[in-house]
Design a protein around this motif. Structure first.
Motif, PDB file in Angstrom:
ATOM      1  N   LYS A   4      12.808 -26.331  42.920  1.00  0.00           N
ATOM      2  CA  LYS A   4      13.629 -25.349  42.223  1.00  0.00           C
ATOM      3  C   LYS A   4      14.700 -24.845  43.184  1.00  0.00           C
ATOM      4  N   SER A   5      15.835 -24.416  42.619  1.00  0.00           N
ATOM      5  CA  SER A   5      16.927 -23.946  43.476  1.00  0.00           C
ATOM      6  C   SER A   5      16.488 -22.752  44.318  1.00  0.00           C
ATOM      7  N   VAL A   6      15.636 -21.874  43.768  1.00  0.00           N
ATOM      8  CA  VAL A   6      15.168 -20.714  44.534  1.00  0.00           C
ATOM      9  C   VAL A   6      14.298 -21.187  45.713  1.00  0.00           C
ATOM     10  N   GLU A   7      13.529 -22.266  45.531  1.00  0.00           N
ATOM     11  CA  GLU A   7      12.717 -22.792  46.640  1.00  0.00           C
ATOM     12  C   GLU A   7      13.612 -23.360  47.740  1.00  0.00           C
ATOM     13  N   ILE A   8      14.686 -24.000  47.347  1.00  0.00           N
ATOM     14  CA  ILE A   8      15.625 -24.532  48.349  1.00  0.00           C
ATOM     15  C   ILE A   8      16.256 -23.381  49.124  1.00  0.00           C
ATOM     16  N   GLU A   9      16.678 -22.347  48.422  1.00  0.00           N
ATOM     17  CA  GLU A   9      17.268 -21.172  49.081  1.00  0.00           C
ATOM     18  C   GLU A   9      16.254 -20.505  50.013  1.00  0.00           C
ATOM     19  N   ASP A  10      15.023 -20.363  49.539  1.00  0.00           N
ATOM     20  CA  ASP A  10      13.988 -19.737  50.363  1.00  0.00           C
ATOM     21  C   ASP A  10      13.672 -20.590  51.584  1.00  0.00           C
ATOM     22  N   HIS A  60       9.454 -16.259  46.654  1.00  0.00           N
ATOM     23  CA  HIS A  60      10.676 -15.465  46.765  1.00  0.00           C
ATOM     24  C   HIS A  60      10.350 -14.004  47.032  1.00  0.00           C
ATOM     25  N   GLU A  61       9.349 -13.492  46.320  1.00  0.00           N
ATOM     26  CA  GLU A  61       8.892 -12.137  46.579  1.00  0.00           C
ATOM     27  C   GLU A  61       7.396 -12.033  46.351  1.00  0.00           C
ATOM     28  N   LYS A  62       6.823 -11.019  46.913  1.00  0.00           N
ATOM     29  CA  LYS A  62       5.381 -10.797  46.808  1.00  0.00           C
ATOM     30  C   LYS A  62       5.107  -9.937  45.583  1.00  0.00           C
ATOM     31  N   ASN A  63       4.107 -10.385  44.795  1.00  0.00           N
ATOM     32  CA  ASN A  63       3.682  -9.558  43.667  1.00  0.00           C
ATOM     33  C   ASN A  63       2.169  -9.426  43.693  1.00  0.00           C
ATOM     34  N   GLY A  64       1.621  -8.629  42.807  1.00  0.00           N
ATOM     35  CA  GLY A  64       0.197  -8.297  42.810  1.00  0.00           C
ATOM     36  C   GLY A  64      -0.722  -9.481  42.628  1.00  0.00           C
ATOM     37  N   GLU A  65      -0.322 -10.475  41.854  1.00  0.00           N
ATOM     38  CA  GLU A  65      -1.176 -11.628  41.576  1.00  0.00           C
ATOM     39  C   GLU A  65      -1.010 -12.743  42.594  1.00  0.00           C
ATOM     40  N   MET A  66      -0.048 -12.635  43.462  1.00  0.00           N
ATOM     41  CA  MET A  66       0.303 -13.724  44.365  1.00  0.00           C
ATOM     42  C   MET A  66      -0.863 -14.211  45.218  1.00  0.00           C
ATOM     43  N   GLU A  67      -1.582 -13.308  45.841  1.00  0.00           N
ATOM     44  CA  GLU A  67      -2.642 -13.729  46.755  1.00  0.00           C
ATOM     45  C   GLU A  67      -3.731 -14.522  46.050  1.00  0.00           C
ATOM     46  N   GLU A  68      -4.148 -14.081  44.883  1.00  0.00           N
ATOM     47  CA  GLU A  68      -5.200 -14.799  44.157  1.00  0.00           C
ATOM     48  C   GLU A  68      -4.728 -16.180  43.714  1.00  0.00           C
ATOM     49  N   LYS A  69      -3.490 -16.261  43.224  1.00  0.00           N
ATOM     50  CA  LYS A  69      -2.929 -17.554  42.817  1.00  0.00           C
ATOM     51  C   LYS A  69      -2.808 -18.492  44.014  1.00  0.00           C
ATOM     52  N   LEU A  70      -2.340 -17.968  45.128  1.00  0.00           N
ATOM     53  CA  LEU A  70      -2.201 -18.798  46.336  1.00  0.00           C
ATOM     54  C   LEU A  70      -3.558 -19.223  46.880  1.00  0.00           C
ATOM     55  N   LEU A  92       0.480 -21.887  55.373  1.00  0.00           N
ATOM     56  CA  LEU A  92       1.345 -20.722  55.524  1.00  0.00           C
ATOM     57  C   LEU A  92       2.046 -20.384  54.217  1.00  0.00           C
ATOM     58  N   VAL A  93       2.422 -19.124  54.106  1.00  0.00           N
ATOM     59  CA  VAL A  93       3.226 -18.634  52.982  1.00  0.00           C
ATOM     60  C   VAL A  93       4.444 -17.954  53.584  1.00  0.00           C
ATOM     61  N   TYR A  94       5.610 -18.295  53.063  1.00  0.00           N
ATOM     62  CA  TYR A  94       6.826 -17.607  53.469  1.00  0.00           C
ATOM     63  C   TYR A  94       7.295 -16.755  52.298  1.00  0.00           C
ATOM     64  N   ILE A  95       7.407 -15.454  52.525  1.00  0.00           N
ATOM     65  CA  ILE A  95       7.897 -14.528  51.499  1.00  0.00           C
ATOM     66  C   ILE A  95       9.343 -14.196  51.859  1.00  0.00           C
ATOM     67  N   ALA A  96      10.257 -14.820  51.139  1.00  0.00           N
ATOM     68  CA  ALA A  96      11.678 -14.750  51.475  1.00  0.00           C
ATOM     69  C   ALA A  96      12.231 -13.326  51.415  1.00  0.00           C
ATOM     70  N   SER A  97      11.870 -12.560  50.409  1.00  0.00           N
ATOM     71  CA  SER A  97      12.434 -11.213  50.274  1.00  0.00           C
ATOM     72  C   SER A  97      12.058 -10.306  51.447  1.00  0.00           C
ATOM     73  N   LYS A  98      10.945 -10.613  52.096  1.00  0.00           N
ATOM     74  CA  LYS A  98      10.499  -9.822  53.244  1.00  0.00           C
ATOM     75  C   LYS A  98      10.749 -10.555  54.572  1.00  0.00           C
ATOM     76  N   ARG A  99      11.209 -11.828  54.465  1.00  0.00           N
ATOM     77  CA  ARG A  99      11.446 -12.669  55.647  1.00  0.00           C
ATOM     78  C   ARG A  99      10.190 -12.699  56.525  1.00  0.00           C
ATOM     79  N   LYS A 100       9.054 -12.941  55.881  1.00  0.00           N
ATOM     80  CA  LYS A 100       7.760 -12.810  56.537  1.00  0.00           C
ATOM     81  C   LYS A 100       6.896 -14.044  56.298  1.00  0.00           C
ATOM     82  N   LEU A 101       6.142 -14.410  57.322  1.00  0.00           N
ATOM     83  CA  LEU A 101       5.174 -15.504  57.244  1.00  0.00           C
ATOM     84  C   LEU A 101       3.761 -14.953  57.203  1.00  0.00           C
TER      85      LEU A 101
END
Length: 158
Positions: A4-10, A60-70, A92-101
């Motif tokens: 997805k284009s957002v994945e390429i940007e991230d 792209h961003e962290k949400n409440g369900e993210m950890e369980e899905k991942l 690893l997980v990269y959260i682009a909105s927080k620039r965090k691994l």
């Protein structure tokens, strides 16, 4: 697979942060963006070194369900990595909105630094021409038929 284009940007944001940890004469080549095996959740980005595979999920961003899905995604993907011996798997997980691994290990997520990641890449980068070993496996390698291999299927080998 078409990322997805957002994945390429991230991934570009991730790459910019990673490159900052390398000297001008060094590189961090060997990433494969988008690998899809069909029945296994897709791999956003993979890096293959000499004895190390990095499985990077791009968010792209962290949400409440993210950890369980991942957690579910990484556990399903782990079965594919079990096909290969003597490999260290770094998830690893990269959260682009927080620039965090974040690192996924032992069913939990912890912070992971770009400095540590760059050290891993340097230490395991002995592969001249990296190959996406995940993309080269056959479905019969990771799918267990309940008809032809009943015992393995009952033991959760699917």
């Amino acid at each position: 697979m078409n990322p997805k284009s957002v994945e390429i940007e991230d991934f570009l944001m991730f790459s910019d942060q990673l490159v900052e940890k390398f000297n001008a004469e060094e590189d961090s080549d060997g990433w494969f963006l988008g690998t899809n095996l069909g029945v296994i959740p897709d791999f956003d980005a993979l890096w293959f070194g000499d004895g190390l595979v990095i499985n990077l999920d791009l968010k792209h961003e962290k949400n409440g369900e993210m950890e369980e899905k991942l957690r579910n995604k990484f556990e399903k993907q782990a079965g594919v990595f079990n096909l290969f011996e003597n490999l260290e798997i770094l998830q690893l997980v990269y959260i682009a909105s927080k620039r965090k691994l974040l690192q996924y290990s032992d069913l939990s997520f912890t912070s992971f630094s770009f400095k540590t990641l760059s050290e891993k890449l340097r230490n395991f980068a002995a592969v001249d021409k990296p190959k996406n070993i995940i993309a080269s496996i056959e479905p019969s390698d990771y799918l267990v038929s309940p008809i032809s291999n009943v015992e393995k299927f009952l033991q959760g080998g699917y």
